[in-house]
Scaffold this motif. Structure first.
Motif, PDB file in Angstrom:
ATOM      1  N   GLU A  39       0.835  -1.203   0.000  1.00 17.92           N
ATOM      2  CA  GLU A  39       0.000   0.000   0.000  1.00 17.92           C
ATOM      3  C   GLU A  39       0.873   1.256   0.000  1.00 17.92           C
ATOM      4  OE1 GLU A  39      -3.359   2.152   2.864  1.00 17.92           O
ATOM      5  OE2 GLU A  39      -2.970   0.006   3.061  1.00 17.92           O
ATOM      6  N   ALA A  40       1.987   1.223   0.723  1.00 21.64           N
ATOM      7  CA  ALA A  40       2.916   2.361   0.743  1.00 21.64           C
ATOM      8  C   ALA A  40       3.553   2.563  -0.629  1.00 21.64           C
ATOM      9  CB  ALA A  40       3.991   2.139   1.810  1.00 21.64           C
ATOM     10  N   VAL A  41       3.837   1.468  -1.329  1.00 20.11           N
ATOM     11  CA  VAL A  41       4.382   1.566  -2.682  1.00 20.11           C
ATOM     12  C   VAL A  41       3.378   2.250  -3.601  1.00 20.11           C
ATOM     13  CG1 VAL A  41       5.097   0.239  -4.707  1.00 20.11           C
ATOM     14  CG2 VAL A  41       5.922  -0.420  -2.440  1.00 20.11           C
ATOM     15  N   LEU A  42       2.116   1.846  -3.511  1.00 21.74           N
ATOM     16  CA  LEU A  42       1.084   2.456  -4.343  1.00 21.74           C
ATOM     17  C   LEU A  42       0.880   3.922  -3.980  1.00 21.74           C
ATOM     18  CD1 LEU A  42      -1.571  -0.418  -4.470  1.00 21.74           C
ATOM     19  CD2 LEU A  42       0.244   0.120  -6.111  1.00 21.74           C
ATOM     20  N   GLU A  43       0.961   4.232  -2.689  1.00 19.17           N
ATOM     21  CA  GLU A  43       0.843   5.626  -2.246  1.00 19.17           C
ATOM     22  C   GLU A  43       1.995   6.460  -2.786  1.00 19.17           C
ATOM     23  OE1 GLU A  43      -0.094   9.223  -0.442  1.00 19.17           O
ATOM     24  OE2 GLU A  43      -1.335   7.466  -0.891  1.00 19.17           O
ATOM     25  N   HIS A  44       3.179   5.874  -2.810  1.00 18.07           N
ATOM     26  CA  HIS A  44       4.353   6.559  -3.368  1.00 18.07           C
ATOM     27  C   HIS A  44       4.119   6.890  -4.840  1.00 18.07           C
ATOM     28  CE1 HIS A  44       8.617   7.442  -4.050  1.00 18.07           C
ATOM     29  NE2 HIS A  44       8.587   6.622  -5.079  1.00 18.07           N
ATOM     30  N   LEU A  45       3.520   5.966  -5.552  1.00 18.00           N
ATOM     31  CA  LEU A  45       3.232   6.200  -6.963  1.00 18.00           C
ATOM     32  C   LEU A  45       2.252   7.356  -7.148  1.00 18.00           C
ATOM     33  CD1 LEU A  45       2.886   2.542  -8.323  1.00 18.00           C
ATOM     34  CD2 LEU A  45       4.760   4.134  -8.734  1.00 18.00           C
ATOM     35  N   SER A  46       1.236   7.417  -6.294  1.00 14.77           N
ATOM     36  CA  SER A  46       0.192   8.432  -6.466  1.00 14.77           C
ATOM     37  C   SER A  46       0.585   9.795  -5.916  1.00 14.77           C
ATOM     38  CB  SER A  46      -1.113   7.965  -5.804  1.00 14.77           C
ATOM     39  OG  SER A  46      -0.963   7.849  -4.400  1.00 14.77           O
ATOM     40  N   SER A  47       1.359   9.824  -4.833  1.00 15.69           N
ATOM     41  CA  SER A  47       1.682  11.110  -4.203  1.00 15.69           C
ATOM     42  C   SER A  47       3.021  11.682  -4.633  1.00 15.69           C
ATOM     43  CB  SER A  47       1.675  10.961  -2.671  1.00 15.69           C
ATOM     44  OG  SER A  47       2.712  10.085  -2.245  1.00 15.69           O
ATOM     45  N   TYR A  48       3.898  10.833  -5.183  1.00 11.58           N
ATOM     46  CA  TYR A  48       5.210  11.310  -5.609  1.00 11.58           C
ATOM     47  C   TYR A  48       5.409  11.133  -7.115  1.00 11.58           C
ATOM     48  CZ  TYR A  48      10.251  11.550  -6.313  1.00 11.58           C
ATOM     49  OH  TYR A  48      11.507  11.869  -6.796  1.00 11.58           O
TER      50      TYR A  48
END
Length: 204
Positions: free
Chosen positions: A113-122
């Motif tokens: 989930e953190a990897v996916l969040e990194h994709l969306s927010s960064y």
């Protein structure tokens, strides 16, 4: 409460161990040696494998950000920067065993989930800014839909990481990355941008 004082740079050393031995099966002894600490200290700081994997992956994300800062200092046009990001992505993907992302998704959902969040927010805002810069400098076509192109690029990455679509034992992931991204990027370039892209992409 464990004391998470290991620096991100230190935690990055665990990544090659997880690549070589697996997220679940890497031994504490080898991980401790790579992190220049004792097994007792490692388990005290990270009492679960989930916690260690999570912080290690977060540290690797920070490593990527530092490399992007260095890249932007080297390249100044949007096409060159996008090329550079692709090169870094290709290099990183070439080092990652196919099973790594499978294990991450299935065994470490919080980290995935953190990897996916990194994709969306960064990653997504980074791509949007590059596209904007490229349009302003007439290197990318002015009629592209920035949000849609960004979404397509992110979803193409998700597609690449889907082992059901591209089983790593059947496909060379470097070639898949090239086929998905590089030709698409050429298609959104102006003639001027395409000339710059061709010069750099020819090296891949």
């Amino acid at each position: 409460m464990p004391d998470f004082t290991l620096s991100p740079a230190s935690l990055e050393a665990a990544i090659p161990v997880f690549y070589q031995q697996g997220l679940h099966t890497a031994s504490d002894a080898v991980l401790a040696q790579a992190l220049h600490t004792s097994e007792a200290d490692l388990t005290a700081r990270f009492p679960s494998r989930e916690l260690l994997v999570h912080h290690t992956v977060l540290a690797d994300m920070e490593r990527q950000k530092r490399e992007h800062v260095e890249l932007y200092a080297q390249y100044f046009s949007a096409v060159e920067r996008l090329y550079g990001l692709l090169q870094l992505g290709l290099r990183d993907l070439a080092a990652v065993p196919g099973q790594f992302y499978v294990d991450l998704q299935t065994g470490f959902p919080k980290t995935w989930e953190a990897v996916l969040e990194h994709l969306s927010s960064y990653s997504a805002p980074q791509l949007q800014q590059l596209l904007n810069d490229g349009i302003r400098s007439r290197l990318f076509r002015s009629d592209i839909n920035i949000q849609l192109v960004t979404k397509i690029l992110i979803e193409q990455l998700n597609l690449l990481l889907n082992p059901q679509v591209f089983p790593p034992d059947r496909y060379n992931m470097r070639e898949v990355f090239r086929s998905i991204f590089l030709y698409y990027i050429r298609g959104i370039c102006t003639d001027e941008g395409a000339r710059i892209a061709a010069e750099h992409f020819a090296r891949l």
